[in-house]
Design an enzyme around this catalytic site. Structure first.
Site, mmCIF file in Angstrom:
data_model
loop_
_atom_site.group_PDB
_atom_site.id
_atom_site.type_symbol
_atom_site.label_atom_id
_atom_site.label_comp_id
_atom_site.label_asym_id
_atom_site.label_seq_id
_atom_site.Cartn_x
_atom_site.Cartn_y
_atom_site.Cartn_z
ATOM 1 C CG MET A 63 3.258 5.254 -11.302
ATOM 2 S SD MET A 63 1.956 4.895 -10.102
ATOM 3 C CE MET A 63 2.926 4.205 -8.782
ATOM 4 C CG ASP A 65 -0.695 -1.532 -9.108
ATOM 5 O OD1 ASP A 65 -1.494 -1.432 -8.171
ATOM 6 O OD2 ASP A 65 0.325 -0.829 -9.219
ATOM 7 C CG MET A 75 2.736 7.829 -7.156
ATOM 8 S SD MET A 75 0.981 7.976 -6.789
ATOM 9 C CE MET A 75 0.519 6.254 -6.644
ATOM 10 C CG HIS A 120 3.394 -2.577 -5.540
ATOM 11 N ND1 HIS A 120 3.863 -3.006 -6.771
ATOM 12 C CD2 HIS A 120 2.713 -1.433 -5.780
ATOM 13 C CE1 HIS A 120 3.474 -2.155 -7.713
ATOM 14 N NE2 HIS A 120 2.769 -1.188 -7.139
ATOM 15 C CG MET A 135 -0.984 0.752 -14.371
ATOM 16 S SD MET A 135 -0.543 0.468 -12.643
ATOM 17 C CE MET A 135 -1.866 1.284 -11.744
ATOM 18 C CG HIS A 141 4.272 1.022 -10.044
ATOM 19 N ND1 HIS A 141 2.913 0.953 -9.840
ATOM 20 C CD2 HIS A 141 4.430 1.500 -11.313
ATOM 21 C CE1 HIS A 141 2.279 1.357 -10.919
ATOM 22 N NE2 HIS A 141 3.167 1.701 -11.831
ATOM 23 C CG ASP A 176 2.269 2.150 -5.643
ATOM 24 O OD1 ASP A 176 2.436 1.742 -6.801
ATOM 25 O OD2 ASP A 176 1.522 1.586 -4.812
ATOM 26 C CB SER A 224 0.288 -1.139 -2.812
ATOM 27 O OG SER A 224 0.510 0.261 -2.768
HETATM 28 C C1 DX5 Z 1 -1.943 3.191 -8.053
HETATM 29 C C2 DX5 Z 1 -0.856 2.334 -7.449
HETATM 30 C C3 DX5 Z 1 -1.352 1.099 -6.795
HETATM 31 C C4 DX5 Z 1 -2.279 1.305 -5.632
HETATM 32 C C5 DX5 Z 1 -3.067 0.052 -5.417
HETATM 33 O O1 DX5 Z 1 -1.361 4.150 -8.833
HETATM 34 O O2 DX5 Z 1 0.073 1.947 -8.459
HETATM 35 O O3 DX5 Z 1 -0.266 0.243 -6.423
HETATM 36 O O4 DX5 Z 1 -1.622 1.672 -4.455
HETATM 37 O O5 DX5 Z 1 -4.021 0.274 -4.429
HETATM 38 P P1 DX5 Z 1 -5.431 -0.484 -4.428
HETATM 39 O O6 DX5 Z 1 -5.132 -1.947 -4.389
HETATM 40 O O7 DX5 Z 1 -6.087 0.028 -3.202
HETATM 41 O O8 DX5 Z 1 -6.135 -0.105 -5.705
HETATM 42 ZN ZN ZN Z 2 1.602 0.352 -8.035
#
Ligand code: DX5
Ligand code: ZN
Length: 234
Positions: free
Chosen positions: A70, A179, A39, A35, A141, A68, A37, A10
């Site tokens: 969010m 994840d 947000m 990956h 998750m 991903h 993320d 990620s």
């Molecule tokens: C959290 C994200 C993850 C996060 C994972 O909301 O979706 O992808 O970046 O990071 P680690 O592996 O450090 O928990």
């Molecule tokens: Zn993620």
């Protein structure tokens, strides 16, 4: 049949000022996906990156982009992410239900990408059941979404096993991704339960040797998977 576990680092934990060299590093380390993320500060408290970043990432790597989402308005933004080059798109079951979830899957598939639905830790897997036969991947998750570097929520591997069980007859090729809080200490239990794709933020990018960390986590995951397969699980 045994299939190798794939690591999806990620980039939320990467060095944003040196993203290109960090991506080259995970390529050398044998990552399977990048990956990403996304947000929006509404669906989750944090704000990260969006469509323009995916477009730029597409230019600098051949690894599939595992995006991903969010965000509060996935249906509006999905076509933009597809145009930007997302190869896999994950939407959250807490945000889209019924016909809207079907619509999202249709949009993703029409755009030629792989469709994935995710469940937050407190959302039962049953939320995904109505669409599981149409999905390419389910994302479990194992932390509350929003931040990297959190601790793995104990028992999340049970949800992985539930997804595998639910898909056994109707979608045996379904990938299961996990994840949050996964690293050398937690990868074995999720892979023994049947996880195929492992998202790693801090466990890769905060490691002393991120390239080696990818190989080490994958090797532990593969061994756990193989052992579970031999015992007749996963
Ligand atoms: C959290 C994200 C993850 C996060 C994972 O909301 O979706 O992808 O970046 O990071 P680690 O592996 O450090 O928990
Ligand atoms: Zn993620």
């Amino acid at each position: 049949m045994f299939q190798q576990v794939k690591i999806a680092p990620s980039i939320l934990s990467a060095d944003f000022m040196n993203l290109q060299s960090d991506i080259a590093m995970i390529e050398r380390g044998g990552a399977g996906y990048v990956h990403v993320d996304v947000m929006d500060g509404h669906f989750v408290p944090n704000i990260t990156i969006g469509v323009p970043h995916v477009k730029q990432l597409k230019k600098i790597t051949d690894l599939p982009l595992d995006v991903h989402l969010m965000i509060d308005n996935p249906l509006e933004q999905l076509p933009w992410f597809i145009d930007a080059g997302a190869d896999m798109l994950t939407v959250h079951a807490e945000r889209l239900e019924g016909q809207w979830l079907d619509r999202a899957i249709d949009l993703i598939h029409a755009g030629g990408a792989l469709a994935c639905v995710s469940c937050k830790p407190n959302t039962p897997i049953e939320a995904i059941a109505p669409v599981i036969s149409r999905l390419d991947m389910v994302l479990v998750m194992s932390v509350e979404p929003g931040f990297s570097g959190q601790g793995y929520i104990e028992g999340s591997e049970d949800k992985v096993a539930q997804v595998v069980e639910l898909a056994r007859d109707c979608n045996p090729d379904l990938l299961v991704e996990v994840d949050g809080g996964i690293g050398v200490k937690t990868v074995e239990r999720v892979c023994a339960a049947g996880a195929d794709v492992i998202v790693c933020g801090n466990a890769v990018f905060a490691a002393e040797d991120p390239e080696a960390a990818i190989g080490e986590i994958a090797a532990l995951g593969n061994a756990a998977r193989l052992a579970a397969l031999e015992r007749g699980h996963a």
